[in-house]
Motif scaffolding. Structure first.
Motif, short mmCIF file in Angstrom:
data_model
loop_
_atom_site.label_atom_id
_atom_site.label_comp_id
_atom_site.label_asym_id
_atom_site.label_seq_id
_atom_site.Cartn_x
_atom_site.Cartn_y
_atom_site.Cartn_z
N LYS A 7 -26.79 -27.46 30.15
CA LYS A 7 -27.64 -28.05 29.12
C LYS A 7 -29.11 -28.09 29.52
CE LYS A 7 -24.18 -30.63 26.62
NZ LYS A 7 -23.70 -31.92 26.16
N GLY A 8 -29.40 -28.44 30.76
CA GLY A 8 -30.79 -28.47 31.22
C GLY A 8 -31.42 -27.09 31.19
N PHE A 9 -30.66 -26.07 31.58
CA PHE A 9 -31.17 -24.71 31.56
C PHE A 9 -31.54 -24.29 30.14
CE2 PHE A 9 -30.17 -20.29 30.54
CZ PHE A 9 -31.18 -19.67 31.24
N TYR A 10 -30.66 -24.55 29.18
CA TYR A 10 -30.90 -24.11 27.81
C TYR A 10 -32.06 -24.86 27.14
CZ TYR A 10 -26.91 -21.00 27.87
OH TYR A 10 -26.05 -19.97 28.15
N LYS A 11 -32.48 -25.98 27.72
CA LYS A 11 -33.63 -26.73 27.22
C LYS A 11 -34.91 -26.38 27.99
CE LYS A 11 -30.97 -30.65 25.56
NZ LYS A 11 -30.72 -32.09 25.69
#
Length: 102
Positions: A7-11
């Protein structure tokens, strides 16, 4: 839906810039069916082990512009096998020509 570890990567700013640039470079055309591409798919899946490797996560050679239907099919969530005239997904989710009938 992104897995918790991703999730952090995709944000991240890096992913958003990469994704937007990649889709624009493909003229927002789905590489599976020619429709409107809205998803950038990682051909080699992101895992907890490679999430921080930009050669996997941000490398355009590992990306594919897909419409939602084709992306769902790649992940086994679709019902279509034939995606366009003469094309289908193989067992690895890659677009291939439909083999001739014997």
């Amino acid at each position: 839906m992104a897995k918790e570890y991703a999730k952090g990567f995709y944000k991240s700013r890096a992913w958003i810039k990469c994704r937007d640039s990649f889709l624009a470079s493909k003229n927002y055309e789905c590489e599976g069916c020619g429709g409107l591409a809205i998803v950038v798919h990682h051909k080699k899946p992101i895992t907890p082990q490679n999430i921080n490797d930009p050669n996997i996560t941000l490398n355009w050679d590992n990306l594919e512009a897909l419409c939602l239907d084709c992306h769902n099919e790649v992940h086994g969530r679709g019902s279509r096998k034939v995606i366009a005239d003469g094309l289908m997904f193989d067992k690895n989710g890659q677009v291939v020509k439909i083999p001739p009938h014997p």
